[in-house]
Design an enzyme around this catalytic site. Structure first.
Site, PDB file in Angstrom:
ATOM      1  N   TYR A  60      37.485  73.438  37.972  1.00 24.04           N
ATOM      2  CA  TYR A  60      36.177  73.609  38.581  1.00 24.04           C
ATOM      3  C   TYR A  60      35.272  74.541  37.773  1.00 24.04           C
ATOM      4  O   TYR A  60      34.175  74.878  38.223  1.00 24.04           O
ATOM      5  CB  TYR A  60      36.328  74.172  39.998  1.00 24.04           C
ATOM      6  CG  TYR A  60      36.859  73.179  41.018  1.00 24.04           C
ATOM      7  CD1 TYR A  60      37.164  71.864  40.662  1.00 24.04           C
ATOM      8  CD2 TYR A  60      37.065  73.551  42.336  1.00 24.04           C
ATOM      9  CE1 TYR A  60      37.649  70.964  41.591  1.00 24.04           C
ATOM     10  CE2 TYR A  60      37.551  72.659  43.277  1.00 24.04           C
ATOM     11  CZ  TYR A  60      37.845  71.370  42.897  1.00 24.04           C
ATOM     12  OH  TYR A  60      38.333  70.479  43.821  1.00 24.04           O
ATOM     13  N   LYS A 111      52.041  73.849  38.922  1.00 20.49           N
ATOM     14  CA  LYS A 111      52.569  72.664  38.214  1.00 20.49           C
ATOM     15  C   LYS A 111      52.892  73.067  36.775  1.00 20.49           C
ATOM     16  O   LYS A 111      52.545  72.389  35.807  1.00 20.49           O
ATOM     17  CB  LYS A 111      51.542  71.535  38.263  1.00 20.49           C
ATOM     18  CG  LYS A 111      52.082  70.170  37.835  1.00 20.49           C
ATOM     19  CD  LYS A 111      53.167  69.622  38.753  1.00 20.49           C
ATOM     20  CE  LYS A 111      53.602  68.226  38.279  1.00 20.49           C
ATOM     21  NZ  LYS A 111      54.820  67.778  38.997  1.00 20.49           N
ATOM     22  N   ASP A 123      53.171  69.328  43.820  1.00 21.48           N
ATOM     23  CA  ASP A 123      53.389  67.985  44.359  1.00 21.48           C
ATOM     24  C   ASP A 123      54.551  67.971  45.335  1.00 21.48           C
ATOM     25  O   ASP A 123      54.504  67.296  46.375  1.00 21.48           O
ATOM     26  CB  ASP A 123      53.583  66.966  43.230  1.00 21.48           C
ATOM     27  CG  ASP A 123      54.597  67.402  42.190  1.00 21.48           C
ATOM     28  OD1 ASP A 123      54.965  68.597  42.161  1.00 21.48           O
ATOM     29  OD2 ASP A 123      55.028  66.552  41.390  1.00 21.48           O
ATOM     30  N   ASP A 129      42.311  73.511  46.939  1.00 23.19           N
ATOM     31  CA  ASP A 129      41.347  72.635  47.589  1.00 23.19           C
ATOM     32  C   ASP A 129      42.050  71.428  48.204  1.00 23.19           C
ATOM     33  O   ASP A 129      41.879  71.101  49.384  1.00 23.19           O
ATOM     34  CB  ASP A 129      40.309  72.187  46.554  1.00 23.19           C
ATOM     35  CG  ASP A 129      39.078  71.562  47.183  1.00 23.19           C
ATOM     36  OD1 ASP A 129      38.979  71.531  48.431  1.00 23.19           O
ATOM     37  OD2 ASP A 129      38.203  71.106  46.431  1.00 23.19           O
ATOM     38  N   ASP A 161      43.289  70.741  52.369  1.00 23.96           N
ATOM     39  CA  ASP A 161      42.788  69.560  53.073  1.00 23.96           C
ATOM     40  C   ASP A 161      43.946  68.727  53.623  1.00 23.96           C
ATOM     41  O   ASP A 161      43.854  68.152  54.714  1.00 23.96           O
ATOM     42  CB  ASP A 161      41.932  68.699  52.138  1.00 23.96           C
ATOM     43  CG  ASP A 161      40.499  69.192  52.032  1.00 23.96           C
ATOM     44  OD1 ASP A 161      40.237  70.347  52.432  1.00 23.96           O
ATOM     45  OD2 ASP A 161      39.642  68.429  51.555  1.00 23.96           O
TER      46      ASP A 161
END
Length: 325
Positions: A120, A166, A198, A222, A226
């Site tokens: 981002y 990750k 993951d 983010d 969600d």
């Protein structure tokens, strides 16, 4: 002492849920001065600027900012606003409330998301018709700031935190993030465990109770928060805080929801809980607890907006929360 609170409703249901949260704050009769400012799609259409300089400057100098939602110009608004308050951490609780039809009612966790870099950071290029690139930025300094905050955050109420990353694939960037956060935690005597992001997505769906505080890079925070929203009843229930060294910005996680904008049925819960986080940030712990308790009681006993199976309006729910205060 009077606190200046900048209020930015934005677009869509932001124009409905943000005033609702302000009404709740006003009901507490605290020494708050509310200053309304503009941002979003409608402002961009009118002026060519989704985030006027005046709005940016207000957020950069006020004690706190309460933000609603914007539409297509979201990246042009919220990212600079987070920059205006110097936010280095995004706090996103995901909690199941009594009375809400939650997929996993045992869910009660908090994401502490790095808020300044990663993918981002905005370093994108279109090299050719066939090739575009995105540069991912991870720094030791930003990772350390987040880790120091996380250590303080868990010091009173939690045993430690989980680092989601990750690093098995993004060895340099997530490797630096993981190693720095773990090092700071060790320096502060805070226990940590770690999980691949993951794998976390699977584990949190199967057994969310195993997680309490999750520290993660920007994009992962983010997406994973969600995902957690789906476990507790939807994005309409998730608040958030963007915290910097001297000021902060508070916003619901949901978007502008143009499909129901103007109908008066938007769920104000996430924005009002965000306002409770604002209260806690400014040192009004008792008032913050009272607001959250009133929201919880309203979610459990009603009235409820259509997204939660009821037929109440935004105004009905807001008034019920104020009455319970």
């Amino acid at each position: 002492m009077t606190h200046e609170i900048v209020v930015i409703p934005g677009d869509g249901i932001g124009q409905e849920v943000t005033p609702a949260a302000v009404d709740v704050l006003r009901a507490l009769d605290l020494e708050f001065e509310f200053v309304e400012a503009d941002a979003g799609d409608a402002v961009a259409e009118e002026t060519g600027e989704p985030l006027p300089q005046e709005t940016y400057d207000l957020a950069a100098t006020a004690d706190a900012t309460l933000f609603g939602a914007v539409g297509e110009t979201a990246a042009d608004v919220i990212l600079p606003l987070r920059e205006a308050v110097g936010s280095f951490v995004n706090i996103r609780p995901a909690k199941a409330y009594p009375g809400v039809d939650a997929l996993r009612p045992e869910t009660d966790l908090v994401f502490l998301r790095e808020n300044t870099e990663g993918v981002y950071a905005g370093h994108e290029d279109r090299l050719t018709q066939d090739v575009s690139t995105l540069t991912r930025v991870v720094t030791e300094s930003a990772s350390r700031d987040l880790a120091e905050f996380a250590c303080d955050y868990v010091s009173d109420d939690y045993d430690g935190f989980t680092i989601a990353h990750k690093a098995n694939v993004m060895r340099e960037t997530d490797g630096l993030f993981r190693d720095t956060v773990a090092e700071v935690a060790e320096e502060n005597g805070v226990e940590t465990d770690e999980v691949l992001m993951d794998a976390f997505a699977t584990h949190v769906c199967l057994d969310p109770a195993q997680f309490e505080v999750v520290v993660c890079p920007n994009l992962a925070g983010d997406v994973l928060s969600d995902l957690a929203a789906g476990l507790v009843g939807g994005l309409g229930l998730l608040p958030s805080a963007n915290v910097g060294p001297e000021r902060a910005l508070f916003e619901p996680v949901h978007g502008s929801a143009p499909d129901i904008a103007g109908e008066g049925v938007a769920n104000p819960a996430a924005t009002i809980i965000s306002a409770a986080m604002l209260l806690e940030y400014l040192g009004y712990d008792d008032e913050a607890a009272a607001v959250e308790s009133a929201v919880e009681a309203t979610l459990e006993e009603g009235p409820r907006t259509p997204d939660l199976g009821g037929d109440a309006s935004t105004e009905d729910v807001t008034q019920a929360i104020i009455d319970r205060l």
